[in-house]
Scaffold this motif. Structure first.
Motif, short mmCIF file in Angstrom:
data_model
loop_
_atom_site.label_atom_id
_atom_site.label_comp_id
_atom_site.label_asym_id
_atom_site.label_seq_id
_atom_site.Cartn_x
_atom_site.Cartn_y
_atom_site.Cartn_z
N GLU A 1 -8.92 2.93 4.55
CA GLU A 1 -8.02 1.83 4.85
C GLU A 1 -8.42 1.14 6.16
OE1 GLU A 1 -3.31 1.41 5.60
OE2 GLU A 1 -3.93 2.53 3.84
N LEU A 2 -8.81 1.90 7.15
CA LEU A 2 -9.27 1.34 8.42
C LEU A 2 -10.55 0.54 8.22
CD1 LEU A 2 -8.74 1.19 11.47
CD2 LEU A 2 -10.11 3.24 11.72
N GLU B 1 -11.53 -1.00 5.43
CA GLU B 1 -11.20 -2.24 4.72
C GLU B 1 -10.52 -3.24 5.64
OE1 GLU B 1 -12.02 -3.41 1.75
OE2 GLU B 1 -13.20 -1.60 1.43
N LYS B 2 -9.73 -2.75 6.57
CA LYS B 2 -9.04 -3.63 7.51
C LYS B 2 -10.04 -4.31 8.45
CE LYS B 2 -6.46 -2.60 11.31
NZ LYS B 2 -5.48 -1.84 12.05
N ASN B 3 -11.07 -3.60 8.87
CA ASN B 3 -12.03 -4.11 9.85
C ASN B 3 -13.25 -4.76 9.22
OD1 ASN B 3 -10.47 -3.23 12.00
ND2 ASN B 3 -11.40 -1.21 11.97
N ARG B 4 -13.41 -4.64 7.92
CA ARG B 4 -14.59 -5.15 7.25
C ARG B 4 -14.63 -6.68 7.26
NH1 ARG B 4 -15.85 -4.22 0.93
NH2 ARG B 4 -14.67 -6.12 0.74
N LYS B 5 -15.80 -7.21 7.50
CA LYS B 5 -15.99 -8.67 7.46
C LYS B 5 -16.39 -9.04 6.03
CE LYS B 5 -15.81 -9.54 11.93
NZ LYS B 5 -14.69 -10.17 12.52
N LYS B 6 -15.69 -10.00 5.47
CA LYS B 6 -15.96 -10.45 4.12
C LYS B 6 -16.64 -11.82 4.17
CE LYS B 6 -11.95 -7.97 2.49
NZ LYS B 6 -11.17 -7.66 3.64
N ARG C 1 0.38 3.78 1.75
CA ARG C 1 0.54 4.21 3.15
C ARG C 1 1.78 3.58 3.77
NH1 ARG C 1 -1.31 2.57 8.34
NH2 ARG C 1 -1.67 4.36 9.68
N GLN C 2 2.05 2.30 3.46
CA GLN C 2 3.24 1.65 4.00
C GLN C 2 4.52 2.30 3.47
OE1 GLN C 2 2.02 -2.41 2.88
NE2 GLN C 2 2.56 -2.95 4.98
N SER D 1 0.84 -1.20 0.00
CA SER D 1 0.00 0.00 0.00
C SER D 1 0.87 1.25 0.00
CB SER D 1 -0.93 0.01 1.22
OG SER D 1 -0.20 0.25 2.39
N ASP E 1 -14.52 -14.75 5.33
CA ASP E 1 -14.01 -14.80 6.70
C ASP E 1 -14.69 -15.92 7.49
OD1 ASP E 1 -12.39 -12.67 6.15
OD2 ASP E 1 -13.68 -11.18 7.10
#
Length: 168
Positions: free
Chosen positions: A127-128, A130-135, A73-74, A71, A138
């Motif tokens: 980004e936060l 997408e990181k916490n979203r349940k797909k 951001r990284q 990303s 999962d």
């Protein structure tokens, strides 16, 4: 070429006269071999723009295929840490400074931000999310969740939601 990166880091000092480098450790999909790509950081000083440098590296034709899974951001974070080192900051100070820049204050009025800062806050929130979203893939994904929220106090009614005799 499609590869999955496993580790991303920086090398501050690799010897006399050599520039600092960003190191990408990755594994190609079809091979079980782990590889390392060293990308030297040239023309970067403590006064440079981290966002611009990260975008230039990510869009560089020589490194573009390798940085697909990394990303922006990284990369900005690595450049920020490098900038802090060049400015004489310790790693802990640089990390704390980056965290403060990337933190979102829920009480902040985002209507008062300029377009660049607002776009930065939105990308952090995306980004936060997408990181916490349940797909669906999962293991702890539940399709239909119903939650009862406790009501500690009596709800107040507002004038705008009252039915009125006037038709619009």
């Amino acid at each position: 070429m499609h590869s999955v990166y496993t580790k991303l880091g920086k090398r501050i000092c690799s010897g006399f006269g050599s520039p600092p480098s960003i190191i990408l450790i990755y594994r190609e999909d079809n091979k079980d071999k782990t590889r390392q790509r060293v990308m030297p950081v040239r023309n970067f000083s403590k006064f440079s723009d981290c966002s611009l440098a990260a975008e230039q590296l990510k869009n560089n034709p020589r490194h573009k295929a390798y940085l697909e899974g990394v990303s922006l951001r990284q990369l900005k974070k690595l450049y920020s840490l490098l900038k802090g080192h060049l400015g004489g900051e310790s790693l802990a100070e640089s990390l704390e400074k980056f965290r403060q820049q990337e933190a979102i204050d829920p009480e902040e009025d985002m209507n008062r931000l300029d377009d660049k800062e607002l776009a930065k806050r939105k990308s952090i929130m995306d980004e936060l999310f997408e990181k916490n979203r349940k797909k669906k893939d999962d293991p702890d994904f539940i399709y239909d969740i119903e939650v009862e929220f406790p009501q500690d106090e009596q709800l107040e009614s507002c004038g705008w939601d009252m039915e009125s005799g006037e038709e619009i």
